[in-house]
Design a protein around this motif. Structure first.
Motif, PDB file in Angstrom:
ATOM      1  N   THR A   1       0.941  -1.060   0.196  1.00  0.00           N
ATOM      2  CA  THR A   1       0.025  -0.078   0.002  1.00  0.00           C
ATOM      3  C   THR A   1       0.934   1.249  -0.047  1.00  0.00           C
ATOM      4  OG1 THR A   1      -1.591  -1.255   1.179  1.00  0.00           O
ATOM      5  CG2 THR A   1      -1.963   1.117   1.204  1.00  0.00           C
TER       6      THR A   1
ATOM      7  N   GLU B   1       1.141   4.205  -2.604  1.00  0.00           N
ATOM      8  CA  GLU B   1       1.149   5.544  -2.422  1.00  0.00           C
ATOM      9  C   GLU B   1       2.172   6.261  -3.093  1.00  0.00           C
ATOM     10  OE1 GLU B   1       0.542   5.983   1.878  1.00  0.00           O
ATOM     11  OE2 GLU B   1      -1.434   5.078   1.341  1.00  0.00           O
TER      12      GLU B   1
ATOM     13  N   ARG C   1      -2.241  -0.884  -6.312  1.00  0.00           N
ATOM     14  CA  ARG C   1      -1.876  -1.554  -5.431  1.00  0.00           C
ATOM     15  C   ARG C   1      -1.488  -3.166  -6.183  1.00  0.00           C
ATOM     16  NH1 ARG C   1      -2.706  -5.599  -1.934  1.00  0.00           N
ATOM     17  NH2 ARG C   1      -1.919  -5.503   0.218  1.00  0.00           N
TER      18      ARG C   1
END
Lengths: 252, 252
Positions: free
Chosen positions: A33, A37, A43
């Motif tokens: 995750t 980001e 993902r």
């Protein structure tokens, strides 16, 4: 000058994978995750690249966190291993550091940055840790200015078009005209001195390393703490620094 | 333990691209045809990866030849930048090299190799140039043996199952039983001495760097020319080497 990234030849998945590796330079341990980001990839996409890196031994998993292994150095090391300069420079810098009692470095220009390709450290007077591979904005460093001073006029225009001239300390020269005038001075005198423009308390002096054709291919510098008993006038460090750079230039 | 490369998650094009980068470690300048030969990929495939690398600034073209740029160091040095150890080690090695008048290094284990993560060179007594990122087979080096001696029994079995124990010089210990006995000795005495097993004329002594849990995470060594006025007994170098390694271990 670079070929377009929207060409049919461009391998998007390869580019994304490289982005995943680079993202670990900022944060050494990340979950899927967190990588998503950091890269802006989904993902599910990140999962495939991380899986591939783990399969190939470039990354390892620990709990739900992933980290790079020393094997990724094979990628960056391919550049270093291919530079005859690197081979020549290490013993020369070791002798110079011992003679001066100061840290010494060699760097090259890459885009708008200087990148360290060799370094001998004596003491850590910088808050930032510098190793081979470290990069800084060229305009704010003595080596960067020596390298910029060695560029052809057209390449220098390209540099200024691409560079983001922002303050690093409150002493950093960020005005293009002032920098161009400073580069002219460096070209004339053959060395660059930078005081507290990259880091407060730090000064450095740099000279060019030139190939047989007289083209500047790298820069060598030494850094001193401006608050120590270091010579007020950094030009006192210049003769041994120049001799070391010439030794490398002559061997190229 | 590594996930399979035939999984649906494996990104073949990413793996191939990384292979193209690594191939430049052997030959710094190559044509597309030469990269194809080096990697076993088709010329058309190679062309796409090389195009992608040039687009992203990791590679540049010169005539029909391609070479890596310093930007690839961002990939390999993402690992180094993430290691707190690297930050600690450079000034310690600089002091140690100066005290001993000898080159010093720190390396970690990666697969069956030791990989240098820091090095201070004084003189080039090795024919092979060593920089950060250089790797050698662990069994033939003093740092490698210290690292192997620190492995858990199961990991050591995995090592011997994977390692290719071949002669490097005619003095290299290549017998598994003899190596295991040597590792037991190293575990007991806390250091490893290797004489001319990696290179004729070269000897080195290494000690472990341990984390707070007492686990060996890296090794530090110093190398000397066996033919010079170097101390016949390398253990004379041991007290300052051990002190330097302890300084790093205590800071971890």
């Amino acid at each position: 000058m670079q070929p377009a990234t929207n060409s049919a030849l461009f391998v998007q998945s390869f580019a994304r994978g490289l982005e995943v590796i680079e993202s670990f330079g900022q944060t050494p341990r990340m979950t899927l995750t967190e990588v998503a980001e950091a890269t802006g990839l989904s993902r599910a996409t990140v999962r495939r690249f991380v899986h591939t890196l783990v399969s190939l031994g470039y990354m390892r998993a620990n709990d739900k966190h992933f980290a790079l292994t020393p094997k990724v150095m094979n990628l960056g090391f391919a550049y270093l291993a291919s530079q005859p300069l690197v081979e020549l420079v290490d013993p020369v810098l070791a002798n110079l550091s011992q003679e001066l009692g100061q840290s010494t470095s060699v760097s090259v220009l890459d885009g708008t940055d200087v990148v360290y390709i060799a370094r001998q450290e004596t003491t850590s007077i910088m808050r930032i840790n510098i190793t081979v591979g470290t990069r800084f904005p060229a305009y704010a460093t003595s080596m960067g200015r020596v390298l910029l001073a060695g560029l052809e006029a057209e390449k220098l225009d390209e540099y200024f078009a691409a560079a983001d001239l922002t303050d690093v300390t409150d002493r950093t020269l960020t005005d293009e005209a002032a920098l161009r005038s400073e580069l002219g001075q460096i070209r004339k005198q053959g060395y660059a001195v930078v005081k507290e423009e990259l880091e407060v308390g730090l000064a450095s002096v740099a000279v060019p390393i030139r190939n047989r054709a007289g083209v500047t291919v790298a820069a060598m510098n030494t850094s001193v703490a401006v608050t120590s008993q270091a010579p007020e006038d950094l030009t006192e460090l210049l003769p041994p620094l120049q001799a070391a750079a010439d030794e490398v230039s002559n061997a190229l």
